[in-house]
Design a protein around this motif. Structure first.
Motif, PDB file in Angstrom:
ATOM      1  N   PHE A 178     -20.020   6.793   6.434  1.00  0.00           N
ATOM      2  CA  PHE A 178     -19.449   8.115   6.141  1.00  0.00           C
ATOM      3  C   PHE A 178     -18.712   8.724   7.329  1.00  0.00           C
ATOM      4  O   PHE A 178     -17.520   8.999   7.267  1.00  0.00           O
ATOM      5  CB  PHE A 178     -20.564   9.054   5.657  1.00  0.00           C
ATOM      6  CG  PHE A 178     -20.109  10.467   5.475  1.00  0.00           C
ATOM      7  CD1 PHE A 178     -19.265  10.801   4.434  1.00  0.00           C
ATOM      8  CD2 PHE A 178     -20.505  11.464   6.353  1.00  0.00           C
ATOM      9  CE1 PHE A 178     -18.823  12.114   4.258  1.00  0.00           C
ATOM     10  CE2 PHE A 178     -20.070  12.769   6.191  1.00  0.00           C
ATOM     11  CZ  PHE A 178     -19.230  13.101   5.144  1.00  0.00           C
ATOM     12  N   TRP A 179     -19.409   8.946   8.437  1.00  0.00           N
ATOM     13  CA  TRP A 179     -18.738   9.579   9.586  1.00  0.00           C
ATOM     14  C   TRP A 179     -17.785   8.608  10.261  1.00  0.00           C
ATOM     15  O   TRP A 179     -16.768   9.013  10.835  1.00  0.00           O
ATOM     16  CB  TRP A 179     -19.765  10.092  10.595  1.00  0.00           C
ATOM     17  CG  TRP A 179     -20.492  11.313  10.155  1.00  0.00           C
ATOM     18  CD1 TRP A 179     -21.838  11.445   9.985  1.00  0.00           C
ATOM     19  CD2 TRP A 179     -19.933  12.599   9.830  1.00  0.00           C
ATOM     20  NE1 TRP A 179     -22.142  12.726   9.570  1.00  0.00           N
ATOM     21  CE2 TRP A 179     -21.007  13.453   9.475  1.00  0.00           C
ATOM     22  CE3 TRP A 179     -18.636  13.110   9.810  1.00  0.00           C
ATOM     23  CZ2 TRP A 179     -20.813  14.785   9.091  1.00  0.00           C
ATOM     24  CZ3 TRP A 179     -18.443  14.438   9.428  1.00  0.00           C
ATOM     25  CH2 TRP A 179     -19.508  15.258   9.081  1.00  0.00           C
ATOM     26  N   GLN A 181     -15.806   6.599   8.879  1.00  0.00           N
ATOM     27  CA  GLN A 181     -14.503   6.641   8.196  1.00  0.00           C
ATOM     28  C   GLN A 181     -13.676   7.834   8.636  1.00  0.00           C
ATOM     29  O   GLN A 181     -12.482   7.903   8.364  1.00  0.00           O
ATOM     30  CB  GLN A 181     -14.705   6.757   6.676  1.00  0.00           C
ATOM     31  CG  GLN A 181     -15.223   5.526   5.998  1.00  0.00           C
ATOM     32  CD  GLN A 181     -15.398   5.773   4.511  1.00  0.00           C
ATOM     33  OE1 GLN A 181     -14.522   6.310   3.851  1.00  0.00           O
ATOM     34  NE2 GLN A 181     -16.543   5.388   4.000  1.00  0.00           N
ATOM     35  N   ASN A 182     -14.343   8.791   9.251  1.00  0.00           N
ATOM     36  CA  ASN A 182     -13.684  10.056   9.570  1.00  0.00           C
ATOM     37  C   ASN A 182     -13.562  10.294  11.064  1.00  0.00           C
ATOM     38  O   ASN A 182     -13.697  11.417  11.535  1.00  0.00           O
ATOM     39  CB  ASN A 182     -14.447  11.200   8.905  1.00  0.00           C
ATOM     40  CG  ASN A 182     -14.241  11.200   7.406  1.00  0.00           C
ATOM     41  OD1 ASN A 182     -13.155  11.493   6.923  1.00  0.00           O
ATOM     42  ND2 ASN A 182     -15.275  10.832   6.668  1.00  0.00           N
TER      43      ASN A 182
ATOM     44  N   MET B  49     -20.897  17.848  13.418  1.00  0.00           N
ATOM     45  CA  MET B  49     -20.037  16.660  13.500  1.00  0.00           C
ATOM     46  C   MET B  49     -18.731  16.874  12.757  1.00  0.00           C
ATOM     47  O   MET B  49     -17.767  16.158  12.987  1.00  0.00           O
ATOM     48  CB  MET B  49     -20.761  15.439  12.930  1.00  0.00           C
ATOM     49  CG  MET B  49     -21.909  14.979  13.819  1.00  0.00           C
ATOM     50  SD  MET B  49     -22.676  13.483  13.219  1.00  0.00           S
ATOM     51  CE  MET B  49     -21.402  12.247  13.513  1.00  0.00           C
ATOM     52  N   MET B  61     -18.487  15.265  -2.843  1.00  0.00           N
ATOM     53  CA  MET B  61     -17.711  15.518  -1.635  1.00  0.00           C
ATOM     54  C   MET B  61     -16.241  15.715  -2.004  1.00  0.00           C
ATOM     55  O   MET B  61     -15.653  14.884  -2.688  1.00  0.00           O
ATOM     56  CB  MET B  61     -17.830  14.317  -0.715  1.00  0.00           C
ATOM     57  CG  MET B  61     -17.441  14.596   0.683  1.00  0.00           C
ATOM     58  SD  MET B  61     -18.879  14.711   1.711  1.00  0.00           S
ATOM     59  CE  MET B  61     -19.659  13.154   1.408  1.00  0.00           C
ATOM     60  N   THR B  64     -13.447  16.213   4.006  1.00  0.00           N
ATOM     61  CA  THR B  64     -14.091  16.370   5.306  1.00  0.00           C
ATOM     62  C   THR B  64     -13.018  16.596   6.372  1.00  0.00           C
ATOM     63  O   THR B  64     -11.904  16.078   6.255  1.00  0.00           O
ATOM     64  CB  THR B  64     -14.926  15.132   5.709  1.00  0.00           C
ATOM     65  OG1 THR B  64     -14.070  13.999   5.753  1.00  0.00           O
ATOM     66  CG2 THR B  64     -16.041  14.875   4.730  1.00  0.00           C
ATOM     67  N   VAL B  66     -12.862  16.471  10.586  1.00  0.00           N
ATOM     68  CA  VAL B  66     -13.550  16.154  11.835  1.00  0.00           C
ATOM     69  C   VAL B  66     -12.599  16.378  12.997  1.00  0.00           C
ATOM     70  O   VAL B  66     -11.491  15.856  13.004  1.00  0.00           O
ATOM     71  CB  VAL B  66     -14.030  14.683  11.845  1.00  0.00           C
ATOM     72  CG1 VAL B  66     -14.535  14.290  13.229  1.00  0.00           C
ATOM     73  CG2 VAL B  66     -15.120  14.474  10.808  1.00  0.00           C
ATOM     74  N   THR B  68     -11.751  15.448  16.589  1.00  0.00           N
ATOM     75  CA  THR B  68     -12.058  14.401  17.554  1.00  0.00           C
ATOM     76  C   THR B  68     -11.496  14.800  18.917  1.00  0.00           C
ATOM     77  O   THR B  68     -10.992  15.914  19.081  1.00  0.00           O
ATOM     78  CB  THR B  68     -11.460  13.057  17.113  1.00  0.00           C
ATOM     79  OG1 THR B  68     -10.038  13.180  17.055  1.00  0.00           O
ATOM     80  CG2 THR B  68     -11.989  12.653  15.742  1.00  0.00           C
ATOM     81  N   TRP B  73      -9.352  14.569  11.918  1.00  0.00           N
ATOM     82  CA  TRP B  73      -9.300  13.690  10.755  1.00  0.00           C
ATOM     83  C   TRP B  73      -9.498  14.534   9.510  1.00  0.00           C
ATOM     84  O   TRP B  73     -10.449  15.298   9.404  1.00  0.00           O
ATOM     85  CB  TRP B  73     -10.425  12.654  10.806  1.00  0.00           C
ATOM     86  CG  TRP B  73     -10.072  11.430  11.551  1.00  0.00           C
ATOM     87  CD1 TRP B  73     -10.299  11.185  12.872  1.00  0.00           C
ATOM     88  CD2 TRP B  73      -9.437  10.253  11.025  1.00  0.00           C
ATOM     89  NE1 TRP B  73      -9.841   9.937  13.198  1.00  0.00           N
ATOM     90  CE2 TRP B  73      -9.308   9.344  12.083  1.00  0.00           C
ATOM     91  CE3 TRP B  73      -8.967   9.894   9.761  1.00  0.00           C
ATOM     92  CZ2 TRP B  73      -8.730   8.095  11.914  1.00  0.00           C
ATOM     93  CZ3 TRP B  73      -8.395   8.651   9.595  1.00  0.00           C
ATOM     94  CH2 TRP B  73      -8.272   7.774  10.669  1.00  0.00           C
ATOM     95  N   LEU B  74      -8.578  14.400   8.570  1.00  0.00           N
ATOM     96  CA  LEU B  74      -8.703  15.083   7.294  1.00  0.00           C
ATOM     97  C   LEU B  74      -8.844  14.031   6.205  1.00  0.00           C
ATOM     98  O   LEU B  74      -7.979  13.183   6.033  1.00  0.00           O
ATOM     99  CB  LEU B  74      -7.459  15.946   7.039  1.00  0.00           C
ATOM    100  CG  LEU B  74      -7.346  16.597   5.654  1.00  0.00           C
ATOM    101  CD1 LEU B  74      -8.497  17.546   5.403  1.00  0.00           C
ATOM    102  CD2 LEU B  74      -6.009  17.326   5.541  1.00  0.00           C
ATOM    103  N   ASP B  75      -9.964  14.052   5.485  1.00  0.00           N
ATOM    104  CA  ASP B  75     -10.220  13.087   4.417  1.00  0.00           C
ATOM    105  C   ASP B  75     -10.281  13.850   3.106  1.00  0.00           C
ATOM    106  O   ASP B  75     -11.142  14.709   2.902  1.00  0.00           O
ATOM    107  CB  ASP B  75     -11.554  12.384   4.684  1.00  0.00           C
ATOM    108  CG  ASP B  75     -11.852  11.292   3.657  1.00  0.00           C
ATOM    109  OD1 ASP B  75     -11.445  11.443   2.488  1.00  0.00           O
ATOM    110  OD2 ASP B  75     -12.512  10.313   4.020  1.00  0.00           O
ATOM    111  N   GLN B  77     -10.425  12.366  -0.034  1.00  0.00           N
ATOM    112  CA  GLN B  77     -10.620  11.398  -1.119  1.00  0.00           C
ATOM    113  C   GLN B  77     -11.406  11.946  -2.296  1.00  0.00           C
ATOM    114  O   GLN B  77     -11.397  11.343  -3.362  1.00  0.00           O
ATOM    115  CB  GLN B  77     -11.267  10.120  -0.606  1.00  0.00           C
ATOM    116  CG  GLN B  77     -12.648  10.267  -0.039  1.00  0.00           C
ATOM    117  CD  GLN B  77     -13.182   8.917   0.438  1.00  0.00           C
ATOM    118  OE1 GLN B  77     -13.537   8.058  -0.347  1.00  0.00           O
ATOM    119  NE2 GLN B  77     -13.202   8.746   1.746  1.00  0.00           N
TER     120      GLN B  77
END
Lengths: 197, 86
Positions: A178-179, A181-182, B49, B61, B64, B66, B68, B73-75, B77
């Motif tokens: 999970f993390w 992938q991000n 995180m 979900m 997300t 994140v 870094t 990171w933009l997810d 999905q």
């Protein structure tokens, strides 16, 4: 007179060689969670290892406990920069779980109640390096800390120690969880500061 | 004749139209249950995180984010489409 603050000088790494680079000492036990806390009764809990052949090995709560609990005293390091030193756990060694499992695959995806996943090389789960932890500090593991059982892989950043773990799936390649992938690191060694890709 | 394609820089114009405003006003379709609602209604877990947004109906979900060391990171999905009022 100096005006430059040394910040966390009293707890910086130069005073504590047990802290990996970029980490600070936490006195409490911060809670991180990417979703709601699952409510899992140990009567309903089960743990499954699935290999590349499709074969599944399962344990009930009682069967897992019967494998034998070990005392674990270890430091833990979260990628969000807190570390706790000298934590005490009890758990079942992954060596016992893998003792009767036949696999040629070198990688593992850990799965949890709630859908969380994280990837770990198999060799990082063996030889006394990883456990299914069911107790923390002499008490059953709180749900907010991953109870009734979490993976404990303390030599890697703590997101690899999946809360609410309920299974391991063998993988031929090191696919990201999970993390991972991000943006988070595929392996996550705190001493090498492997936080991100 | 195959349609000609260009590189992703061509998205800069249209995407800046989409993201130059408060994206939480956009309506997203949940991959899990098909519900379409504004992102502002999502359940967002502010894990240290990263941010995890879940569907307010089915808990799937949605996205997300994140941060870094060198960016974010933009997810997306968990969202099969976004509707943006222009």
């Amino acid at each position: 007179m100096g005006i430059i603050s040394r910040g966390f000088s009293g707890r910086s790494r130069e005073h504590n060689p047990d802290l990996p680079p970029g980490q600070y000492l936490a006195e409490d036990f911060p809670v991180l969670s990417a979703g709601p806390t699952p409510d899992i009764d140990t009567a309903d809990w089960s743990f499954r290892v699935q290999t590349e052949s499709g074969k599944q090995y399962t344990w009930s709560w009682d069967e897992m406990q019967a494998l034998g609990l070990e005392e674990i005293h270890t430091d833990i390091h979260c990628v969000t920069r807190w570390s706790k030193l000298g934590t005490s756990w009890r758990g079942i060694s992954l060596d016992k779980i893998f003792a009767g499992i036949e696999t040629e695959n070198a990688y593992v995806m850990a799965h949890s109640y709630g859908g969380y996943t994280t990837n770990v090389p198999l060799e990082d789960l063996l030889d006394g390096k990883a456990w299914i932890a069911t107790e923390y500090d002499g008490e059953p593991l709180d749900p907010e800390h991953g109870g009734p059982a979490r993976l404990l892989v303390p030599h890697l950043y703590f997101w690899k120690s999946a809360k609410w773990v309920n299974g391991l799936r063998m993988m031929e390649t090191d696919d990201p969880g999970f993390w991972e992938q991000n943006g988070y690191h595929l392996y996550g060694d705190p001493w090498l500061e492997q936080r991100y890709w | 004749m195959m349609p000609r394609h260009v590189d992703g820089n061509a998205l800069a114009g249209p995407l800046s139209d989409l993201f130059a405003f408060d994206v939480t006003c956009a309506s997203g379709r949940c991959v899990g249950c098909g519900d379409v609602t504004v992102l502002a209604r999502a359940m967002v877990y502010e894990d240290e995180m990263g941010f995890v947004a879940r569907c307010h109906l089915c808990d799937s979900m949605l996205l997300t984010v994140v941060r870094t060391a060198d960016g974010a990171w933009l997810d997306l999905q968990g969202i099969s489409g976004l509707h943006v009022a222009l």
